[in-house]
Design a protein around this motif. Structure first.
Motif, PDB file in Angstrom:
ATOM      1  N   GLY A  21       0.818  -1.212   0.000  1.00  0.00           N
ATOM      2  CA  GLY A  21       0.000   0.000   0.000  1.00  0.00           C
ATOM      3  C   GLY A  21       0.848   1.256   0.000  1.00  0.00           C
ATOM      4  O   GLY A  21       0.554   2.224  -0.714  1.00  0.00           O
ATOM      5  N   SER A  22       1.918   1.259   0.785  1.00  0.00           N
ATOM      6  CA  SER A  22       2.808   2.420   0.828  1.00  0.00           C
ATOM      7  C   SER A  22       3.455   2.667  -0.531  1.00  0.00           C
ATOM      8  O   SER A  22       3.581   3.809  -0.982  1.00  0.00           O
ATOM      9  N   GLU A  23       3.878   1.586  -1.193  1.00  0.00           N
ATOM     10  CA  GLU A  23       4.497   1.737  -2.516  1.00  0.00           C
ATOM     11  C   GLU A  23       3.483   2.234  -3.540  1.00  0.00           C
ATOM     12  O   GLU A  23       3.811   3.067  -4.391  1.00  0.00           O
ATOM     13  N   ILE A  24       2.259   1.759  -3.473  1.00  0.00           N
ATOM     14  CA  ILE A  24       1.215   2.240  -4.385  1.00  0.00           C
ATOM     15  C   ILE A  24       0.960   3.732  -4.147  1.00  0.00           C
ATOM     16  O   ILE A  24       0.854   4.509  -5.096  1.00  0.00           O
ATOM     17  N   ASN A  25       0.882   4.123  -2.891  1.00  0.00           N
ATOM     18  CA  ASN A  25       0.664   5.545  -2.578  1.00  0.00           C
ATOM     19  C   ASN A  25       1.816   6.400  -3.087  1.00  0.00           C
ATOM     20  O   ASN A  25       1.605   7.499  -3.615  1.00  0.00           O
ATOM     21  N   GLN A  26       3.051   5.914  -2.958  1.00  0.00           N
ATOM     22  CA  GLN A  26       4.203   6.672  -3.445  1.00  0.00           C
ATOM     23  C   GLN A  26       4.164   6.772  -4.971  1.00  0.00           C
ATOM     24  O   GLN A  26       4.461   7.827  -5.540  1.00  0.00           O
ATOM     25  N   ARG A  28       1.479   6.805  -6.818  1.00  0.00           N
ATOM     26  CA  ARG A  28       0.438   7.775  -7.146  1.00  0.00           C
ATOM     27  C   ARG A  28       0.978   9.195  -7.016  1.00  0.00           C
ATOM     28  O   ARG A  28       0.766  10.038  -7.882  1.00  0.00           O
ATOM     29  N   THR A  29       1.707   9.453  -5.952  1.00  0.00           N
ATOM     30  CA  THR A  29       2.304  10.773  -5.747  1.00  0.00           C
ATOM     31  C   THR A  29       3.291  11.083  -6.869  1.00  0.00           C
ATOM     32  O   THR A  29       3.292  12.187  -7.424  1.00  0.00           O
ATOM     33  N   ASP A  30       4.123  10.111  -7.208  1.00  0.00           N
ATOM     34  CA  ASP A  30       5.111  10.315  -8.272  1.00  0.00           C
ATOM     35  C   ASP A  30       4.430  10.617  -9.606  1.00  0.00           C
ATOM     36  O   ASP A  30       4.837  11.524 -10.334  1.00  0.00           O
ATOM     37  N   VAL A  31       3.380   9.862  -9.944  1.00  0.00           N
ATOM     38  CA  VAL A  31       2.669  10.065 -11.210  1.00  0.00           C
ATOM     39  C   VAL A  31       1.969  11.422 -11.223  1.00  0.00           C
ATOM     40  O   VAL A  31       1.988  12.129 -12.234  1.00  0.00           O
TER      41      VAL A  31
END
Length: 87
Positions: A21-26, A28-31
């Motif tokens: 989940g943390s990697e997915i959130n990161q 999303r932020t990067d994109v």
């Protein structure tokens, strides 16, 4: 980094899900913060389409419809010129 070599017998633990989940959130932020420049005649980038056949913009790109309309107009002009030249 989240585990990426899962096997059939592996147990997914809450910590694994939290890491994913943390990697997915990161991601999303990067994109969301990617900046793509405007496209130009010399640089790839984001462009806007236009159906205009009379425009002079160098920042818009012609759609298939605009090119087809321009071809139709050019053929009609040539046909008209040939008709008047024959008279």
């Amino acid at each position: 980094m989240a585990k990426d070599n899962w096997g059939l017998g592996d147990t997914v633990r809450p910590a694994d899900m939290n890491e994913i989940g943390s990697e997915i959130n990161q991601l999303r932020t990067d994109v969301d913060t990617i900046e793509i420049p405007d496209g130009t005649t010399t640089q790839k980038g984001i462009v806007q389409s236009s159906n205009s056949t009379t425009g002079t913009s160098q920042t818009l790109v012609a759609t298939e419809k605009a090119v087809g309309d321009a071809l139709t107009q050019a053929k009609a002009y040539v046909d008209q010129e040939n008709l008047w030249g024959a008279l």
